[in-house]
Motif scaffolding. Structure first.
Motif, PDB file in Angstrom:
ATOM      1  N   LYS A  58      10.780  33.145  25.267  1.00 20.18           N
ATOM      2  CA  LYS A  58      10.931  34.379  25.839  1.00 20.18           C
ATOM      3  C   LYS A  58      11.447  35.227  24.613  1.00 20.18           C
ATOM      4  N   ALA A  59      10.869  35.881  23.758  1.00 14.00           N
ATOM      5  CA  ALA A  59      11.233  36.525  22.479  1.00 14.00           C
ATOM      6  C   ALA A  59      11.860  37.976  22.785  1.00 14.00           C
ATOM      7  N   ASN A  60      11.428  38.674  23.891  1.00 18.08           N
ATOM      8  CA  ASN A  60      11.956  40.022  24.280  1.00 18.08           C
ATOM      9  C   ASN A  60      13.073  39.815  25.116  1.00 18.08           C
ATOM     10  N   ARG A  61      14.427  39.872  24.909  1.00 25.55           N
ATOM     11  CA  ARG A  61      15.533  39.774  25.530  1.00 25.55           C
ATOM     12  C   ARG A  61      16.449  40.605  25.438  1.00 25.55           C
ATOM     13  N   SER A  62      17.215  41.269  26.509  1.00 26.68           N
ATOM     14  CA  SER A  62      18.173  42.083  26.357  1.00 26.68           C
ATOM     15  C   SER A  62      19.680  41.772  25.426  1.00 26.68           C
ATOM     16  N   ARG A  63      19.798  40.412  25.680  1.00 26.99           N
ATOM     17  CA  ARG A  63      21.045  39.995  25.078  1.00 26.99           C
ATOM     18  C   ARG A  63      20.818  38.920  23.991  1.00 26.99           C
ATOM     19  N   ASN A 206      22.747  48.093  32.693  1.00 28.54           N
ATOM     20  CA  ASN A 206      24.062  48.185  31.887  1.00 28.54           C
ATOM     21  C   ASN A 206      24.700  47.081  31.717  1.00 28.54           C
ATOM     22  N   SER A 207      24.245  45.801  32.567  1.00 24.76           N
ATOM     23  CA  SER A 207      24.553  44.745  32.658  1.00 24.76           C
ATOM     24  C   SER A 207      23.984  43.630  31.472  1.00 24.76           C
ATOM     25  N   GLY A 208      22.857  44.113  31.137  1.00 25.34           N
ATOM     26  CA  GLY A 208      21.910  43.491  30.210  1.00 25.34           C
ATOM     27  C   GLY A 208      20.921  42.615  30.855  1.00 25.34           C
ATOM     28  N   VAL A 209      20.954  42.765  32.061  1.00 25.32           N
ATOM     29  CA  VAL A 209      19.894  41.795  32.774  1.00 25.32           C
ATOM     30  C   VAL A 209      18.975  42.654  33.405  1.00 25.32           C
ATOM     31  N   THR A 210      17.804  42.543  33.338  1.00 24.68           N
ATOM     32  CA  THR A 210      16.693  43.210  33.846  1.00 24.68           C
ATOM     33  C   THR A 210      16.930  43.402  35.475  1.00 24.68           C
ATOM     34  N   GLY A 211      16.790  44.277  36.326  1.00 27.99           N
ATOM     35  CA  GLY A 211      16.883  44.297  37.680  1.00 27.99           C
ATOM     36  C   GLY A 211      15.269  44.254  38.132  1.00 27.99           C
ATOM     37  N   GLY A 212      14.811  44.574  39.525  1.00 26.25           N
ATOM     38  CA  GLY A 212      13.602  44.402  40.064  1.00 26.25           C
ATOM     39  C   GLY A 212      13.764  44.725  41.462  1.00 26.25           C
ATOM     40  N   ARG A 213      12.377  44.999  42.071  1.00 27.38           N
ATOM     41  CA  ARG A 213      12.234  45.156  43.250  1.00 27.38           C
ATOM     42  C   ARG A 213      11.079  44.190  43.933  1.00 27.38           C
ATOM     43  N   PRO A 214      11.152  43.093  44.188  1.00 24.66           N
ATOM     44  CA  PRO A 214      10.208  42.019  44.540  1.00 24.66           C
ATOM     45  C   PRO A 214       9.712  42.221  45.746  1.00 24.66           C
ATOM     46  N   GLU A 215      10.370  42.994  46.580  1.00 28.84           N
ATOM     47  CA  GLU A 215       9.934  43.346  48.030  1.00 28.84           C
ATOM     48  C   GLU A 215       8.603  44.315  48.200  1.00 28.84           C
ATOM     49  N   MET A 216       8.344  45.081  46.770  1.00 31.76           N
ATOM     50  CA  MET A 216       7.268  45.668  46.707  1.00 31.76           C
ATOM     51  C   MET A 216       5.995  44.926  46.203  1.00 31.76           C
ATOM     52  N   ILE A 217       6.128  43.867  45.884  1.00 30.67           N
ATOM     53  CA  ILE A 217       5.013  43.046  45.135  1.00 30.67           C
ATOM     54  C   ILE A 217       3.917  43.259  46.019  1.00 30.67           C
ATOM     55  N   GLU A 218       3.765  43.085  47.427  1.00 30.23           N
ATOM     56  CA  GLU A 218       2.675  42.843  48.244  1.00 30.23           C
ATOM     57  C   GLU A 218       2.125  44.457  48.153  1.00 30.23           C
ATOM     58  N   THR A 219       2.632  45.421  48.278  1.00 33.29           N
ATOM     59  CA  THR A 219       2.259  46.768  48.204  1.00 33.29           C
ATOM     60  C   THR A 219       1.610  47.124  46.863  1.00 33.29           C
ATOM     61  N   ILE A 220       2.128  46.597  45.557  1.00 31.75           N
ATOM     62  CA  ILE A 220       1.185  46.869  44.155  1.00 31.75           C
ATOM     63  C   ILE A 220       0.189  45.927  44.440  1.00 31.75           C
ATOM     64  N   ALA A 221       0.216  44.873  44.889  1.00 29.61           N
ATOM     65  CA  ALA A 221      -0.823  43.951  44.897  1.00 29.61           C
ATOM     66  C   ALA A 221      -1.998  44.688  45.724  1.00 29.61           C
ATOM     67  N   LYS A 222      -1.863  45.199  46.995  1.00 25.62           N
ATOM     68  CA  LYS A 222      -2.742  45.754  48.040  1.00 25.62           C
ATOM     69  C   LYS A 222      -3.428  47.072  46.968  1.00 25.62           C
ATOM     70  N   ALA A 223      -2.663  47.733  46.487  1.00 29.25           N
ATOM     71  CA  ALA A 223      -2.994  48.771  45.930  1.00 29.25           C
ATOM     72  C   ALA A 223      -3.897  48.518  44.441  1.00 29.25           C
ATOM     73  N   ALA A 224      -3.778  47.500  44.037  1.00 29.06           N
ATOM     74  CA  ALA A 224      -4.421  46.870  42.964  1.00 29.06           C
ATOM     75  C   ALA A 224      -5.858  46.410  42.969  1.00 29.06           C
TER      76      ALA A 224
END
Length: 271
Positions: A58-63, A206-224
């Protein structure tokens, strides 16, 4: 969908989307094998062509203290072992020109990270390996703008190029998906993949750790699927909270089968 560059892929004749799935990063051989075995069982059952994914570094890291990997050669060897043991094609991302030929010795598909989709030397080096080149659309780039990244692969003598949608920067700490981009990129003439997990990242926290919304994975996949995606990309892990990278937006492995079953029904409904 032409799978001729992936002779070991299963269900190449199935009229189905293909799946790129695995952990964000190769953390250990045991974890990689567990994920590959389980996803392989699911996709065998459902008749879905499957490509195992894992980043060897993983070369692209926040910290500077963020996890980057367990060692390049060690991780690449694990990717090769996964492919051999389960008879699967594999993919990993590369970050610099010199990495292309090295990674190509171990995997079947070379992924160009979104932030690097305009790096000509990197794309050309990947293309010249003869492997499939999967270019992720930059968060800053229009779907139509991917024509030029794609053309770099073709001009290098390689016609095996895929394009991946992974969201567009929205403000400073969020991404949105413009689903017009899927048919737009498909009209360029290459298969299009929807990255259902990275498109739900919430970067630059601000924490330097990327957040996310995994509960929306199914929605994104269906639309795709509805908008014509040829393939889906999902990072998955048995225990996402314990993952060394992208823990906040990965799909729990035990949720994958149920989602894939729904997506198959969605695809069948629109055909």
């Amino acid at each position: 969908m032409d799978y001729s560059a992936l002779p070991n892929i299963k269900f190449a004749d199935a009229n189905n989307f293909f799946l790129i799935a695995g952990p964000c990063a190769i953390e250990s051989e045991a974890t990689a094998m567990e994920i590959a075995e389980r996803v392989g069982e699911i996709t065998d059952k459902l008749g879905i062509p499957y490509i195992f994914k894992g980043s060897y570094r993983k070369a692209n890291r926040s910290r500077v203290d963020s996890f980057t990997g367990i060692g390049d050669e060690k991780a690449l060897e694990i990717l090769a072992k996964v492919g051999d043991r389960f008879g699967l094609p594999t993919t990993t991302d590369i970050h610099a020109e010199a990495e292309a030929a090295m990674a190509a010795q171990y995997v079947d598909v070379l992924q160009i990270p979104a932030f690097l989709c305009r790096q000509t030397d990197l794309i050309v080096a990947a293309a010249k390996t003869g492997k499939v080149v999967n270019i992720k659309k930059g968060q800053f780039l229009s779907a139509a703008g991917m024509e030029h990244a794609r053309q770099k692969v073709l001009d290098s003598g390689n016609d095996q190029v895929w394009l991946t949608e992974r969201g567009t920067t929205f403000g400073y700490t969020d991404l949105v998906v413009d689903f017009r981009g899927i048919p737009t990129m498909r009209r360029l003439g290459s298969p299009v993949v929807m990255d259902c997990t990275h498109s739900l990242q919430q970067p630059n926290q601000n924490s330097g750790v990327t957040g996310g919304r995994p509960e929306m994975i199914e929605t994104i996949a269906k639309a795709a699927i509805v908008t014509g995606a040829d393939g889906l990309f999902m990072e998955t892990h048995p225990n996402p909270s314990e993952a060394q990278s992208d823990a906040a937006n990965m799909l729990p492995l035990d949720q994958l089968e149920a989602i894939l079953r729904k997506l198959i029904r969605v695809r069948e409904a629109i055909l």
